[in-house]
Design a protein around this motif. Structure first.
Motif, short mmCIF file in Angstrom:
data_model
loop_
_atom_site.label_atom_id
_atom_site.label_comp_id
_atom_site.label_asym_id
_atom_site.label_seq_id
_atom_site.Cartn_x
_atom_site.Cartn_y
_atom_site.Cartn_z
N ASP A 187 -5.02 2.67 7.77
CA ASP A 187 -4.06 1.59 7.97
C ASP A 187 -3.40 1.30 6.62
O ASP A 187 -4.06 0.86 5.69
CB ASP A 187 -4.77 0.34 8.50
CG ASP A 187 -3.80 -0.79 8.80
OD1 ASP A 187 -2.57 -0.54 8.85
OD2 ASP A 187 -4.28 -1.92 9.00
N GLY A 189 -0.72 -0.70 6.39
CA GLY A 189 0.01 -1.97 6.47
C GLY A 189 1.50 -1.72 6.69
O GLY A 189 1.94 -0.64 7.04
N GLU A 190 2.26 -2.79 6.51
CA GLU A 190 3.71 -2.67 6.69
C GLU A 190 4.34 -2.14 5.43
O GLU A 190 3.96 -2.50 4.33
CB GLU A 190 4.29 -4.04 7.03
CG GLU A 190 3.87 -4.53 8.39
CD GLU A 190 4.56 -5.84 8.76
OE1 GLU A 190 5.73 -6.04 8.34
OE2 GLU A 190 3.93 -6.61 9.45
N ILE A 191 5.30 -1.29 5.63
CA ILE A 191 6.02 -0.71 4.50
C ILE A 191 7.46 -1.18 4.58
O ILE A 191 8.12 -1.05 5.60
CB ILE A 191 5.95 0.83 4.54
CG1 ILE A 191 4.50 1.29 4.48
CG2 ILE A 191 6.77 1.44 3.42
CD1 ILE A 191 4.32 2.78 4.64
N ASP A 192 7.90 -1.77 3.50
CA ASP A 192 9.28 -2.23 3.43
C ASP A 192 10.12 -1.11 2.82
O ASP A 192 9.94 -0.74 1.66
CB ASP A 192 9.35 -3.48 2.56
CG ASP A 192 10.75 -4.09 2.56
OD1 ASP A 192 11.52 -3.80 3.48
OD2 ASP A 192 11.04 -4.84 1.62
#
Length: 195
Positions: A187, A189-192
Motif C-alpha cells: 500500500d 497510499g495516495e499519490i499526487d
C-alpha cells in the motif's frame, strides 16, 4: 547442483570401485600435508588436488527459475554459474613398489577415459548414489608427467595426470539469504501527480 568437492569425490569413488585399480590404493580429495596432519596416509595414494577453479566471467550468472513456498508464492530465485577447474590426479608410491606409480597412473587414465568428453563421454555418477552428475559440461585428461620426490627419507615415485573440468553450479538465493517473505501487496497510499 554440482560443486568441485562432489566431482572429486565421484572420481575417487569410481576409481575405488574399479577392478583394474589396486585394492590397497588410498584416496585423498584434499591436498596432502605430508609433514603434518596427513603424514599417516598409507601409500600408495591417489591425491586429487584442486589446482584452480575459476568462474567463467565471460558469462553472467543466470537466474534460471523461481523458488516457491507451499502456496506457490515466490520466495527466492535459482541461479547458475559456470566454472572451469584444473585438478591434478597424483599417484604417489614408495620407490621399488610393485606396481609402480606409472603403471597405476596408466590404469587410472584408462578408467577415466570412460568419462572423458573427448572419448567415451559417460557421465560421472553422483557419489551419494542419486544418479549422475549432469552438470559437468566437459571432463578431459590433458597431460601426463612424472612427480618424483627424493627429499624424503623414503623417496617417492609419482605419476601425475592433469584433469580439466567445466561444470555448472546452481544455487538459490534462499541458500545464501534464507527464505524471503512473500509480500502479497504494497500500500503506497495516495499519490499526487502534478502536470
Amino acid at each position: 547442483m554440482t560443486d568441485i568437492e562432489t566431482i572429486l569425490t565421484s572420481i575417487a569413488s569410481v576409481l575405488n570401485e574399479h577392478d583394474h585399480i589396486p585394492n590397497d590404493l588410498s584416496y585423498s580429495v584434499v591436498e596432502l600435508d605430508k609433514e603434518g596432519q596427513h603424514r599417516d596416509v598409507e601409500l600408495p595414494v591417489l591425491e586429487l588436488k584442486l589446482v584452480r577453479a575459476e568462474k567463467d566471467e565471460s558469462r553472467n550468472t543466470t537466474a534460471v527459475g523461481d523458488v516457491t513456498d507451499e502456496n506457490e508464492n515466490h520466495t527466492g530465485t535459482e541461479h547458475e554459474d559456470w566454472w572451469s577447474a584444473v585438478v591434478y590426479a597424483d599417484i604417489l608410491t614408495p620407490a621399488g613398489q610393485s606396481p609402480p606409480a606409472r603403471a597405476i597412473g596408466t590404469e587410472v587414465r584408462d578408467v577415466l577415459k570412460i568419462y572423458d568428453t573427448s572419448s567415451l563421454d559417460q557421465p560421472l555418477p553422483d557419489p551419494s548414489g542419486e544418479g549422475i552428475l549432469s552438470d559437468i559440461t566437459s571432463f578431459t585428461r590433458s597431460e601426463i608427467s612424472t612427480q618424483n620426490d627424493f627429499s624424503l627419507s623414503h623417496s617417492l615415485r609419482g605419476d601425475r595426470t592433469r584433469l580439466e573440468i567445466d561444470y555448472e553450479d546452481a544455487y538459490t538465493s534462499n541458500e545464501l539469504l534464507g527464505d524471503q517473505p512473500f509480500i502479497e501487496s504494497v500500500d503506497v497510499g495516495e499519490i499526487d501527480v502534478q502536470d
